[in-house]
Motif scaffolding. Sequence first.
Motif, PDB file in Angstrom:
ATOM      1  N   ILE A 116       0.866  -1.179   0.000  1.00 40.85           N
ATOM      2  CA  ILE A 116       0.000   0.000   0.000  1.00 40.85           C
ATOM      3  C   ILE A 116       0.899   1.224   0.000  1.00 40.85           C
ATOM      4  O   ILE A 116       1.613   1.487   0.973  1.00 40.85           O
ATOM      5  CB  ILE A 116      -0.920  -0.004   1.229  1.00 40.85           C
ATOM      6  CG1 ILE A 116      -1.681  -1.322   1.314  1.00 40.85           C
ATOM      7  CG2 ILE A 116      -1.892   1.166   1.184  1.00 40.85           C
ATOM      8  CD1 ILE A 116      -2.315  -1.575   2.658  1.00 40.85           C
ATOM      9  N   ILE A 130      -5.768   3.740   4.737  1.00 43.07           N
ATOM     10  CA  ILE A 130      -4.770   2.694   5.004  1.00 43.07           C
ATOM     11  C   ILE A 130      -5.409   1.513   5.715  1.00 43.07           C
ATOM     12  O   ILE A 130      -5.223   0.342   5.326  1.00 43.07           O
ATOM     13  CB  ILE A 130      -3.617   3.259   5.860  1.00 43.07           C
ATOM     14  CG1 ILE A 130      -2.851   4.340   5.085  1.00 43.07           C
ATOM     15  CG2 ILE A 130      -2.669   2.147   6.299  1.00 43.07           C
ATOM     16  CD1 ILE A 130      -1.844   5.103   5.939  1.00 43.07           C
ATOM     17  N   VAL A 133      -7.749  -0.706   3.557  1.00 45.21           N
ATOM     18  CA  VAL A 133      -7.026  -1.614   2.666  1.00 45.21           C
ATOM     19  C   VAL A 133      -6.399  -2.761   3.467  1.00 45.21           C
ATOM     20  O   VAL A 133      -6.470  -3.928   3.072  1.00 45.21           O
ATOM     21  CB  VAL A 133      -5.950  -0.870   1.855  1.00 45.21           C
ATOM     22  CG1 VAL A 133      -5.258  -1.840   0.894  1.00 45.21           C
ATOM     23  CG2 VAL A 133      -6.549   0.287   1.064  1.00 45.21           C
ATOM     24  N   CYS A 137      -7.107  -6.767   3.114  1.00 43.31           N
ATOM     25  CA  CYS A 137      -6.049  -7.761   2.922  1.00 43.31           C
ATOM     26  C   CYS A 137      -6.156  -8.866   3.965  1.00 43.31           C
ATOM     27  O   CYS A 137      -6.014 -10.059   3.650  1.00 43.31           O
ATOM     28  CB  CYS A 137      -4.679  -7.093   2.984  1.00 43.31           C
ATOM     29  SG  CYS A 137      -4.281  -6.033   1.579  1.00 43.31           S
ATOM     30  N   ALA A 144       0.215  -7.935   3.761  1.00 43.76           N
ATOM     31  CA  ALA A 144       0.267  -6.532   3.346  1.00 43.76           C
ATOM     32  C   ALA A 144       1.415  -5.805   4.022  1.00 43.76           C
ATOM     33  O   ALA A 144       1.871  -6.178   5.104  1.00 43.76           O
ATOM     34  CB  ALA A 144      -1.049  -5.830   3.669  1.00 43.76           C
ATOM     35  N   LEU A 146       3.237  -1.501   4.166  1.00 45.84           N
ATOM     36  CA  LEU A 146       3.126  -0.090   3.800  1.00 45.84           C
ATOM     37  C   LEU A 146       4.410   0.382   3.141  1.00 45.84           C
ATOM     38  O   LEU A 146       5.505   0.044   3.599  1.00 45.84           O
ATOM     39  CB  LEU A 146       2.875   0.783   5.028  1.00 45.84           C
ATOM     40  CG  LEU A 146       1.515   0.771   5.710  1.00 45.84           C
ATOM     41  CD1 LEU A 146       1.477   1.863   6.765  1.00 45.84           C
ATOM     42  CD2 LEU A 146       0.399   0.938   4.725  1.00 45.84           C
ATOM     43  N   SER A 203      -1.008  -0.696  -4.612  1.00 43.34           N
ATOM     44  CA  SER A 203      -2.269   0.029  -4.500  1.00 43.34           C
ATOM     45  C   SER A 203      -2.062   1.310  -3.719  1.00 43.34           C
ATOM     46  O   SER A 203      -1.136   1.412  -2.909  1.00 43.34           O
ATOM     47  CB  SER A 203      -3.323  -0.857  -3.808  1.00 43.34           C
ATOM     48  OG  SER A 203      -4.578  -0.208  -3.747  1.00 43.34           O
ATOM     49  N   GLY A 204      -2.935   2.287  -3.951  1.00 41.50           N
ATOM     50  CA  GLY A 204      -2.832   3.534  -3.209  1.00 41.50           C
ATOM     51  C   GLY A 204      -3.730   4.601  -3.783  1.00 41.50           C
ATOM     52  O   GLY A 204      -4.309   4.441  -4.866  1.00 41.50           O
TER      53      GLY A 204
END
Length: 334
Positions: A116, A130, A133, A137, A144, A146, A203-204
């Motif tokens: 992410i 955040i 997401v 997940c 996942a 960051l 993703s973001g």
Amino acid sequence: MALCSEMRQDRDGSSHVADVSRTFCGLVVKNTGAWYTVLPDGAPPVNCKIKGNFRLKGIRTTNPVAVGDRVEVLCAPDGSAYITSICPRKNYIIRRASNLSKEASILAANLDQAMIVVTLKHPLTSTNFIDRVLATCEAYGVEAALVINKTDLLTDADDAELLEAVSYLYRSIGYRVYHVSARNGTGMDALREALHDKVTLISGNSGVGKSTLINNLVPGLNLRTAAISQAHDQGMHTTTFSEMCPLPGGGWLIDTPGVRGFGTLDMDMHEVSHFFPEIFRTSADCRYGDCTHTHEPGCAVLAAIEEGLIARSRYASYLSILEDAGEGKYRKPF
């Protein structure tokens, strides 16, 4: 399209397409909405359309076939190709197409991990995004992490404090956090190592620099990038379809269009806490087994929030997803 047409030569030397049908299996590497690009094993990619009616557990989806799917393709005698079936998925990531929609969008399938991409400046990614997401997940069995991008913009003491606070929050829960600047290359070696030989969803939000990041990771790809809107400090969509990009040295990146928000789909309100690891761990000490962590006496989660052991931002995100699941039944107790 060699896989979907077989040339035959007549006695007079003229050639024509043989009247044959054939099937092959392959990997979906691009979805434009109108057609899919499928990569067969050891052969060039083939553009395909969907044949038949696909459903995912009865959920209406805008894209029943997703990038990352293994599919079976039927090649017709005229050279056209149709996806006829999807091989069993090990996992997938799905989001509500919009806040008011009952349709879902499958972002990708058969993932090893999701990265992410977030930013703490120009634009500021909300913790609610955040957490939504991350919870998705968790719900769909995808590891996942960051990636905090644009660290080159974090130049003063307040910026450094925010970076440390956000990183500590998510690392303390158990998530990996990477600090990078796709623009100047800082931190990219560690990220490359984490991506090696894995299928990774990127993703973001729009504007967090996903395209710049991928261009850094895959030299020569040259994805289009755009400037941030000065009026709203938001990004503009530059990726318009989902696509898999092979990584140098092994592995795949799945690039998806940037989104403003992330709608969760069909989460049971009694299971939402399972997708917040720190809340789920703490809930073992609640007085009631079916505690919603909103008002019940003897709630260990509410006590942990008061004591600062669970972040209020995380709890606010938990409540927002609980409201999605319970149709606005719950309100924040603090």
